[in-house]
Motif scaffolding. Structure first.
Motif, PDB file in Angstrom:
ATOM      1  N   LYS A   1       0.823  -1.207   0.000  1.00 11.23           N
ATOM      2  CA  LYS A   1       0.000   0.000   0.000  1.00 11.23           C
ATOM      3  C   LYS A   1       0.856   1.256   0.000  1.00 11.23           C
ATOM      4  CE  LYS A   1      -4.069  -2.062   2.178  1.00 11.23           C
ATOM      5  NZ  LYS A   1      -4.990  -2.055   3.342  1.00 11.23           N
ATOM      6  N   ALA A   2       1.973   1.215   0.751  1.00 11.70           N
ATOM      7  CA  ALA A   2       2.826   2.398   0.840  1.00 11.70           C
ATOM      8  C   ALA A   2       3.511   2.694  -0.488  1.00 11.70           C
ATOM      9  CB  ALA A   2       3.864   2.194   1.947  1.00 11.70           C
ATOM     10  N   ILE A   3       4.061   1.686  -1.147  1.00  7.08           N
ATOM     11  CA  ILE A   3       4.792   1.927  -2.389  1.00  7.08           C
ATOM     12  C   ILE A   3       3.851   2.331  -3.530  1.00  7.08           C
ATOM     13  CG2 ILE A   3       4.780  -0.477  -3.202  1.00  7.08           C
ATOM     14  CD1 ILE A   3       7.710   2.006  -3.463  1.00  7.08           C
ATOM     15  N   ILE A   4       2.673   1.760  -3.562  1.00  6.55           N
ATOM     16  CA  ILE A   4       1.700   2.121  -4.610  1.00  6.55           C
ATOM     17  C   ILE A   4       1.199   3.545  -4.377  1.00  6.55           C
ATOM     18  CG2 ILE A   4      -0.624   1.638  -5.471  1.00  6.55           C
ATOM     19  CD1 ILE A   4       0.016  -1.331  -5.181  1.00  6.55           C
ATOM     20  N   ASN A   5       0.943   3.905  -3.130  1.00 11.75           N
ATOM     21  CA  ASN A   5       0.493   5.263  -2.817  1.00 11.75           C
ATOM     22  C   ASN A   5       1.556   6.287  -3.155  1.00 11.75           C
ATOM     23  OD1 ASN A   5       0.131   7.702  -0.926  1.00 11.75           O
ATOM     24  ND2 ASN A   5      -1.825   6.598  -0.682  1.00 11.75           N
ATOM     25  N   PHE A   6       2.803   5.934  -2.931  1.00  6.97           N
ATOM     26  CA  PHE A   6       3.894   6.883  -3.149  1.00  6.97           C
ATOM     27  C   PHE A   6       4.338   6.936  -4.603  1.00  6.97           C
ATOM     28  CE2 PHE A   6       8.459   8.009  -3.098  1.00  6.97           C
ATOM     29  CZ  PHE A   6       8.379   9.240  -2.463  1.00  6.97           C
ATOM     30  N   GLU A   7       4.366   5.817  -5.292  1.00  9.07           N
ATOM     31  CA  GLU A   7       4.965   5.757  -6.617  1.00  9.07           C
ATOM     32  C   GLU A   7       3.953   5.644  -7.759  1.00  9.07           C
ATOM     33  OE1 GLU A   7       7.938   6.113  -7.669  1.00  9.07           O
ATOM     34  OE2 GLU A   7       9.282   5.812  -5.979  1.00  9.07           O
ATOM     35  N   ASP A   8       2.856   4.937  -7.540  1.00  6.23           N
ATOM     36  CA  ASP A   8       2.024   4.580  -8.703  1.00  6.23           C
ATOM     37  C   ASP A   8       0.605   4.249  -8.232  1.00  6.23           C
ATOM     38  OD1 ASP A   8       1.008   3.738 -11.106  1.00  6.23           O
ATOM     39  OD2 ASP A   8       2.489   2.152 -11.437  1.00  6.23           O
TER      40      ASP A   8
ATOM     41  N   GLY B   1      -7.472   5.833   3.482  1.00  4.50           N
ATOM     42  CA  GLY B   1      -8.189   4.840   4.264  1.00  4.50           C
ATOM     43  C   GLY B   1      -7.374   3.615   4.637  1.00  4.50           C
ATOM     44  N   ALA B   2      -6.071   3.641   4.388  1.00  2.00           N
ATOM     45  CA  ALA B   2      -5.222   2.489   4.716  1.00  2.00           C
ATOM     46  C   ALA B   2      -5.046   2.321   6.217  1.00  2.00           C
ATOM     47  CB  ALA B   2      -3.853   2.625   4.040  1.00  2.00           C
TER      48      ALA B   2
END
Length: 789
Positions: free
Chosen positions: A59-66, A212-213
């Motif tokens: 969730k963190a990498i998708i939110n930050f990168e893509d 909402g994570a």
């Protein structure tokens, strides 16, 4: 045609293997807990590909990168168009608009220069990657190969290096920190850009809350967590097994071992604690192995006492690497003792005992000679230089007496035992049986702790299966430490190996291990449960062994110096046994082996000799023995003698009426055995003398030479003043008060009475010693004096 060619190129443009960089060798326990890792061949901490990505990091990498990762086909048209405008305006590549898929392609292509052409290639390959792999696999490619600062590559390595734990145990704050780093890996260095990294992490945490994570409280708490100050050292719970796995074809792989991390740490601490004490005697190395009997799986593997990790922190901007065994100090810590051939001492004596039981050559309490012996230049001696004359085979094993065991090997045959050891699983017998000779049973050959512990485990397994009626293809196989695949161990031939009953009787003898009264230290080793254990000490006090086994576990311990240097008091009983018993203490209570009654017979045994009882044996007891014990010879030491009416004198038909004789069974040992036996066994009764009016019976010899033996080659000692010393010759006589007359080469040289010893200095060459007692009995022995020393 051009379109078709482009289509073919597009279909095959993606390499079959995207990432070809070398990876670290990673050792895990049976539950996936990290035990240690070895840096990759290119100097990077890069763990092997891991398809399992934790949810928080995902969730963190998708939110930050893509943010649109799950909705685009490898490229995000909106991001690409925005980046295109920015780049045209700037006249250079300023923004890439890259998706995680494109970033994975760029990492695989070694981060080629950021040109419009390269960006176009990335776009093409990204779409192709999406067609070949799932989103989950693409994310795993990225996470396993993204840069995380310094020489740390991939999520797994970064999680351990920066937070000291598995990525699946990361907090939201830690997952967010690692999600930022591939985009700005330089931010992680301690003391640099701390505030900038903190600000980026907190912004990501807020973004995750808004998506909402997580809830608001979790977000506030996550922002309060501190950033890592310096890299952590990776675990080093079993560095020698890590090196071994790397050398045995698993370099660069994740090795799921059979070890138990908690038990491994406890055993490692025990060995290191004892090693600190042993260093006072300049003994620097120790090893221990624990295995499950049923499976042969190793659950603890301490290949050696490990060097201390460096205490200094790495310089700012640099990362430290772990100390591996191959980089150990100067005390031999690099040597994996578990796989190193070492002189066995007495540790293989139980194998001979069980083999002779299984072949029907002895019973557990069969008397074995324990008298001085010499075969050529080989003159074995017991540890405390004393002799019992004769001892039960079981007691000889329990007390680890050398001379009786050599006598047993002489009876069994060196060639047979050499072959038997190979069948059991000893892989280090590189020479012929003739090369080792009778020293084979006393440490004349080398073996590894791995092989020896595996054999004891196999013996216990066979015994367990005989009770539980478990059908097994082969109970004798080597140990195993690798869980990733089916056991590939070489299996030993089971035919001709010891049966369950013989193994049970051997373990029963081993459970009563003790030493002569002079060595009372063995009594300090006690536990609440029964253990079959054996120690060994090599010549020169170089190796101390102790191996113990129960139905559940086998434990093997070695103590010594890797360079082979011997030290005073370096014995198995004094150095390895204390470690063995403390390890068993941490394993918990153990059961004892059940008697394989179906493979045993209850027979009558002569109490004095341990042989099958004859009708003339006076004291008979019933014993459970191995079925092959029915083949053993009956008691050879009981015979009928004839006494006069007083019961004091022996008589024969020449001097006494048969009707007046008392016929009595008598336990009689050969003269040499008797000479030593009577001093240790005060209840032993010597044969009565013949009455003066009777002719001495010629039945049996009354004398036996103790030294020298037939065809001996002898050196004459030289005294400190360089004068020629004397060789002491000894003879045993049933009646020590009898006078014996000594002759050397037909020349009378004197007589003895009581203590039958005489010292003299024969000239070099071959000689014949002749002894005549006062009753006219004569014995002679040839020997050769070959020089002085």
């Amino acid at each position: 045609m051009l379109f078709f060619g482009l289509f073919i190129w597009y279909c095959f443009c993606l390499p079959s293997k995207l990432f070809k960089d070398p990876t670290s060798t990673v050792l895990e326990d049976k539950n996936g807990i990290l035990l240690g890792a070895k840096i990759a061949d290119d100097g990077q901490w890069r763990f092997p590909y891991d398809e399992k990505i934790p949810e928080k990091f995902t969730k963190a990498i998708i939110n930050f990168e893509d943010k649109y990762f799950y909705r685009h086909p490898g490229i995000n048209p909106v991001s690409v168009f925005r980046a295109f405008k920015q780049n045209i305006k700037a006249g250079k590549i300023k923004s890439g608009g890259s998706t995680l898929t494109m970033q994975a392609i760029r990492i695989a292509r070694k981060n080629k220069p950021r040109t419009f052409f390269e960006k176009f290639i990335e776009v093409i390959l990204a779409t192709r990657l999406e067609l070949s792999y799932s989103k989950k696999e693409i994310l795993a490619f990225y996470a396993s190969n993204a840069p995380f600062g310094g020489n740390v590559v991939g999520l797994d390595a970064a999680s351990w290096r920066y937070f000291g734990r598995s990525p699946h145990q990361l907090s939201w704050s830690e997952a967010a920190t690692l999600a930022i780093l591939p985009n700005s890996p330089a931010l992680i260095y301690p003391g640099k850009n701390h505030e900038k990294l903190l600000a980026k992490r907190n912004r990501l945490l807020v973004s995750l809350w808004k998506s909402g994570a997580m809830d608001s409280i979790t977000c506030v708490l996550a922002q309060a967590e501190l950033l890592p100050e310096k890299p952590f050292s990776l675990p080093q719970l079993s560095p020698h097994l890590l090196d071994r796995a790397s050398k045995e074809g698993m370099n660069g792989q994740t090795v799921l071992s059979t070890l138990d991390a908690n038990l491994q740490e406890r055993i490692k601490n025990i060995v290191e604690k004892h090693s600190l004490k042993l260093q006072g005697n300049q003994v620097f190395n120790a090893a221990a192995i624990v295995a499950d009997v049923e499976t042969g799986n190793v659950v603890a593997y301490v290949g050696n006492v490990e060097p201390q990790a460096p205490s200094k922190s790495p310089p700012s901007g640099k990362t430290s690497t772990n100390v591996s065994p191959s980089e150990g100090g100067g005390k031999g810590e690099a040597v994996d003792i578990i796989t190193s051939p070492r002189s066995t001492g007495s540790i293989m004596k139980p194998f001979l005992f069980s083999a002779m039981l299984s072949e029907g050559e002895i019973l557990p309490n069969t008397l074995v000679p324990d008298v001085p012996m010499q075969i050529g230049d080989f003159s074995p001696q017991n540890f405390y230089l004393t002799y019992d004359g004769a001892v039960p085979a079981r007691r000889a094993l329990a007390r680890s007496l050398n001379v009786p065991c050599v006598k047993m090997l002489q009876q069994y045959g060196v060639d047979r035992f050499h072959s038997y050891l190979k069948k059991l699983g000893i892989t280090t017998l590189n020479y012929s049986a003739e090369h080792y000779g009778l020293t084979l049973i006393l440490g004349g050959a080398e073996a590894t702790l791995w092989d020896l512990t595996g054999i004891y485990a196999s013996m216990a397994r066979k015994l367990n299966h005989s009770i539980g009626n478990v059908q097994s293809e082969n109970d004798f196989h080597s140990l195993n430490y690798f869980s990733n695949q089916k056991i590939k161990n070489k299996k030993q031939e089971s035919g001709g190996l010891a049966d369950a009953a013989s193994i049970y009787l051997t373990f029963e003898a081993m459970a009563e291990v003790n030493r002569p009264d002079i060595d009372a230290s063995w009594q300090l080793f006690s536990s609440s449960f029964k253990i079959a254990w054996k120690t060994g000490t090599s010549f020169g006090y170089r190796d101390g062994w102790a191996i113990g086994v129960t139905p559940q576990y086998v434990v093997g311990v070695w103590v010594g110096n890797a360079n082979g240097e011997g030290r005073p008091n370096l014995t198995g009983i004094g150095t390895a046994a204390p470690i063995l018993f403390e390890i068993f203490g941490t394993l918990g209570n153990q059961e004892w082996f059940k008697m394989p009654q179906d493979e045993m017979k209850q027979i009558e045994v002569c109490k004095e000799s341990g042989y099958r009882a004859l009708p003339i044996c006076e004291h008979i007891e019933k014993q459970w023995v191995q079925s092959a014990g029915l083949k053993t010879a009956p008691c050879p030491y009981h015979r009928l003698i004839h006494l006069d009416a007083t019961g004091r004198w022996r008589v024969n038909s020449d001097c006494e009426n048969v009707s007046s004789m008392i016929h009595k069974s008598w336990f009689v040992l050969p003269p040499a055995m008797e000479w030593y036996y009577k001093f240790k066994n005060p209840m032993y009764s010597e044969l009565p003398a013949f009455r003066s009016d009777c002719k001495t019976s010629a039945n049996g010899s009354s004398m036996e030479l103790l030294y020298p033996k037939q065809e001996s080659k002898i050196f004459v000692p030289v005294e400190l003043d360089e004068s020629t010393g004397k060789v002491v010759f000894r003879v045993a006589h049933r009646k020590s008060e009898t006078t014996i007359y000594w002759h050397l080469d037909d020349n009378y040289i004197g007589s003895t009475k009581g203590l039958h010893e005489m010292g003299f200095s024969p000239e070099p060459g071959k000689h014949t010693l002749t002894l005549v007692d006062e009753n006219g009995e004569t014995i002679s022995q040839k020997f050769e004096i070959i020089g002085k020393k």
